[in-house]
Design a protein around this motif. Structure first.
Motif, PDB file in Angstrom:
ATOM      1  N   LEU A   1       0.822  -1.209   0.000  1.00  7.82           N
ATOM      2  CA  LEU A   1       0.000   0.000   0.000  1.00  7.82           C
ATOM      3  C   LEU A   1       0.857   1.260   0.000  1.00  7.82           C
ATOM      4  O   LEU A   1       0.493   2.266  -0.606  1.00  7.82           O
ATOM      5  CB  LEU A   1      -0.935   0.011   1.212  1.00  7.82           C
ATOM      6  CG  LEU A   1      -2.112  -0.954   1.147  1.00  7.82           C
ATOM      7  CD1 LEU A   1      -2.810  -1.034   2.500  1.00  7.82           C
ATOM      8  CD2 LEU A   1      -3.087  -0.555   0.065  1.00  7.82           C
ATOM      9  N   ASN A   2       1.990   1.209   0.655  1.00  9.56           N
ATOM     10  CA  ASN A   2       2.889   2.359   0.705  1.00  9.56           C
ATOM     11  C   ASN A   2       3.592   2.584  -0.627  1.00  9.56           C
ATOM     12  O   ASN A   2       3.730   3.718  -1.079  1.00  9.56           O
ATOM     13  CB  ASN A   2       3.918   2.166   1.821  1.00  9.56           C
ATOM     14  CG  ASN A   2       4.739   3.402   2.056  1.00  9.56           C
ATOM     15  OD1 ASN A   2       4.237   4.523   2.010  1.00  9.56           O
ATOM     16  ND2 ASN A   2       6.024   3.203   2.295  1.00  9.56           N
TER      17      ASN A   2
ATOM     18  N   THR B   1      -6.535  -3.338  -5.929  1.00  6.97           N
ATOM     19  CA  THR B   1      -7.941  -3.221  -6.309  1.00  6.97           C
ATOM     20  C   THR B   1      -8.909  -3.600  -5.204  1.00  6.97           C
ATOM     21  O   THR B   1     -10.054  -3.166  -5.221  1.00  6.97           O
ATOM     22  CB  THR B   1      -8.248  -4.100  -7.531  1.00  6.97           C
ATOM     23  OG1 THR B   1      -7.938  -5.454  -7.213  1.00  6.97           O
ATOM     24  CG2 THR B   1      -7.456  -3.662  -8.739  1.00  6.97           C
ATOM     25  N   PHE B   2      -8.453  -4.412  -4.230  1.00  9.82           N
ATOM     26  CA  PHE B   2      -9.374  -4.897  -3.203  1.00  9.82           C
ATOM     27  C   PHE B   2      -8.597  -5.304  -1.960  1.00  9.82           C
ATOM     28  O   PHE B   2      -7.467  -5.770  -2.055  1.00  9.82           O
ATOM     29  CB  PHE B   2     -10.163  -6.107  -3.736  1.00  9.82           C
ATOM     30  CG  PHE B   2     -11.454  -6.347  -3.018  1.00  9.82           C
ATOM     31  CD1 PHE B   2     -12.573  -5.593  -3.295  1.00  9.82           C
ATOM     32  CD2 PHE B   2     -11.548  -7.343  -2.060  1.00  9.82           C
ATOM     33  CE1 PHE B   2     -13.764  -5.813  -2.622  1.00  9.82           C
ATOM     34  CE2 PHE B   2     -12.732  -7.574  -1.391  1.00  9.82           C
ATOM     35  CZ  PHE B   2     -13.852  -6.810  -1.673  1.00  9.82           C
TER      36      PHE B   2
ATOM     37  N   ASP C   1      -9.502   4.987  -2.347  1.00 12.96           N
ATOM     38  CA  ASP C   1     -10.631   4.381  -3.072  1.00 12.96           C
ATOM     39  C   ASP C   1     -10.426   2.895  -3.360  1.00 12.96           C
ATOM     40  O   ASP C   1     -10.688   2.408  -4.462  1.00 12.96           O
ATOM     41  CB  ASP C   1     -10.911   5.135  -4.375  1.00 12.96           C
ATOM     42  CG  ASP C   1     -11.332   6.564  -4.125  1.00 12.96           C
ATOM     43  OD1 ASP C   1     -12.068   6.794  -3.148  1.00 12.96           O
ATOM     44  OD2 ASP C   1     -10.910   7.455  -4.891  1.00 12.96           O
ATOM     45  N   ILE C   2      -9.954   2.172  -2.362  1.00 14.32           N
ATOM     46  CA  ILE C   2      -9.786   0.731  -2.464  1.00 14.32           C
ATOM     47  C   ILE C   2     -10.925   0.093  -1.683  1.00 14.32           C
ATOM     48  O   ILE C   2     -11.113   0.396  -0.500  1.00 14.32           O
ATOM     49  CB  ILE C   2      -8.425   0.278  -1.880  1.00 14.32           C
ATOM     50  CG1 ILE C   2      -7.281   0.920  -2.665  1.00 14.32           C
ATOM     51  CG2 ILE C   2      -8.305  -1.241  -1.891  1.00 14.32           C
ATOM     52  CD1 ILE C   2      -5.916   0.770  -2.005  1.00 14.32           C
ATOM     53  N   ASP C   3     -11.702  -0.768  -2.345  1.00 12.07           N
ATOM     54  CA  ASP C   3     -12.800  -1.445  -1.664  1.00 12.07           C
ATOM     55  C   ASP C   3     -12.232  -2.388  -0.616  1.00 12.07           C
ATOM     56  O   ASP C   3     -11.201  -3.033  -0.824  1.00 12.07           O
ATOM     57  CB  ASP C   3     -13.645  -2.235  -2.669  1.00 12.07           C
ATOM     58  CG  ASP C   3     -14.442  -1.327  -3.578  1.00 12.07           C
ATOM     59  OD1 ASP C   3     -14.908  -0.270  -3.109  1.00 12.07           O
ATOM     60  OD2 ASP C   3     -14.612  -1.678  -4.762  1.00 12.07           O
TER      61      ASP C   3
ATOM     62  N   ASN D   1      -3.796  -5.609  -9.382  1.00 13.40           N
ATOM     63  CA  ASN D   1      -3.903  -5.832 -10.820  1.00 13.40           C
ATOM     64  C   ASN D   1      -2.706  -6.642 -11.285  1.00 13.40           C
ATOM     65  O   ASN D   1      -1.572  -6.333 -10.916  1.00 13.40           O
ATOM     66  CB  ASN D   1      -3.915  -4.500 -11.579  1.00 13.40           C
ATOM     67  CG  ASN D   1      -5.268  -3.844 -11.559  1.00 13.40           C
ATOM     68  OD1 ASN D   1      -6.293  -4.504 -11.580  1.00 13.40           O
ATOM     69  ND2 ASN D   1      -5.265  -2.529 -11.511  1.00 13.40           N
ATOM     70  N   PRO D   2      -2.920  -7.658 -12.130  1.00 15.52           N
ATOM     71  CA  PRO D   2      -1.791  -8.449 -12.594  1.00 15.52           C
ATOM     72  C   PRO D   2      -0.909  -7.708 -13.596  1.00 15.52           C
ATOM     73  O   PRO D   2       0.241  -8.067 -13.792  1.00 15.52           O
ATOM     74  CB  PRO D   2      -2.445  -9.668 -13.241  1.00 15.52           C
ATOM     75  CG  PRO D   2      -3.822  -9.238 -13.590  1.00 15.52           C
ATOM     76  CD  PRO D   2      -4.198  -8.165 -12.605  1.00 15.52           C
ATOM     77  N   ASN D   3      -1.451  -6.677 -14.237  1.00 19.41           N
ATOM     78  CA  ASN D   3      -0.655  -5.903 -15.192  1.00 19.41           C
ATOM     79  C   ASN D   3      -1.183  -4.480 -15.241  1.00 19.41           C
ATOM     80  O   ASN D   3      -2.039  -4.106 -14.464  1.00 19.41           O
ATOM     81  CB  ASN D   3      -0.680  -6.564 -16.578  1.00 19.41           C
ATOM     82  CG  ASN D   3      -2.098  -6.756 -17.086  1.00 19.41           C
ATOM     83  OD1 ASN D   3      -2.974  -5.952 -16.809  1.00 19.41           O
ATOM     84  ND2 ASN D   3      -2.335  -7.822 -17.806  1.00 19.41           N
TER      85      ASN D   3
END
Length: 159
Positions: free
Chosen positions: A50-51, A58-59, A89-91, A124-126
Motif C-alpha cells: 500500500l505504501n 484493487t481490493f 478508493d480501495i474497496d 492488478n496483474p498488469n
C-alpha cells in the motif's frame, strides 16, 4: 402493517441473498487472484504494498476471528489499513473466519505453516485494468454498503 414493517420484511431475504452473493464472489475472486499470483497476504506485507504502489491495489480483505478481537496491535493495524484504503478508493471488506480463508488461498502450502492472513490485498496483474466478474460484484456490494454508511462490510465465506 406499517411501512417500517413492510420494509423490514423485504430487506431480510434481500440482505441474506446479497450477503451470500458477496461471499461467493469473494471466494471466486480469491481463487482467481491466487491463481494469477495477484495476492499479497499479511499485515506488514500489505502495508508495504500500500505504501509503495496503492494505485495497483484493487481490493482489500481484513480477517479476524474471535480470538483476534482482543489483539490491540492488530486492531490498530486494521484501523490504519482501513483509513488508507478509504483514502485511496480501495474497496475493503471484513471476514470473520481466518481458517476458511486459509483453506481458500492455501496458506502455508509451501512452508507447511499457516501464514498471516489477517490482511489480503488483491492487485492488478498488469497495467491494464483487471476485469473479473467477481471483483465487479464485490465493488458493487461495497458501494451499496457505503451508501448505507457501512464502510467496511462483513462477508461470510461459503462453506
Amino acid at each position: 402493517m406499517t411501512l417500517e414493517e413492510v420494509r423490514g420484511q423485504d430487506t431480510v431475504p434481500e440482505s441474506t441473498a446479497r450477503m451470500q452473493g458477496a461471499g461467493k464472489a469473494l471466494h471466486e475472486l480469491l481463487l482467481s487472484a491466487h491463481g494469477q499470483g495477484c495476492l499479497t497476504a499479511g499485515v506488514y506485507e500489505s502495508a508495504k504494498v500500500l505504501n509503495v504502489d496503492p494505485d495497483n491495489v484493487t481490493f482489500c480483505v481484513l480477517a479476524a476471528g474471535e480470538e483476534d478481537e482482543g489483539d490491540i496491535a492488530l486492531q490498530i493495524h486494521f484501523t490504519l489499513i482501513q483509513a488508507f484504503c478509504c483514502e485511496n478508493d480501495i474497496d475493503i471488506v471484513r471476514v470473520g473466519d481466518v481458517q476458511r480463508l486459509a483453506a481458500i488461498v492455501g496458506a502455508g502450502e509451501e512452508a507447511g505453516a499457516p501464514g498471516d492472513l489477517h490482511c489480503i490485498l488483491i492487485s492488478n496483474p498488469n497495467e491494464d485494468a483487471w476485469k473479473d466478474p467477481a471483483l465487479e460484484k464485490l465493488s458493487l456490494f461495497c458501494e451499496e454498503s457505503r451508501s448505507v454508511n457501512d464502510w467496511v462490510p462483513s462477508i461470510t465465506l461459503p462453506e
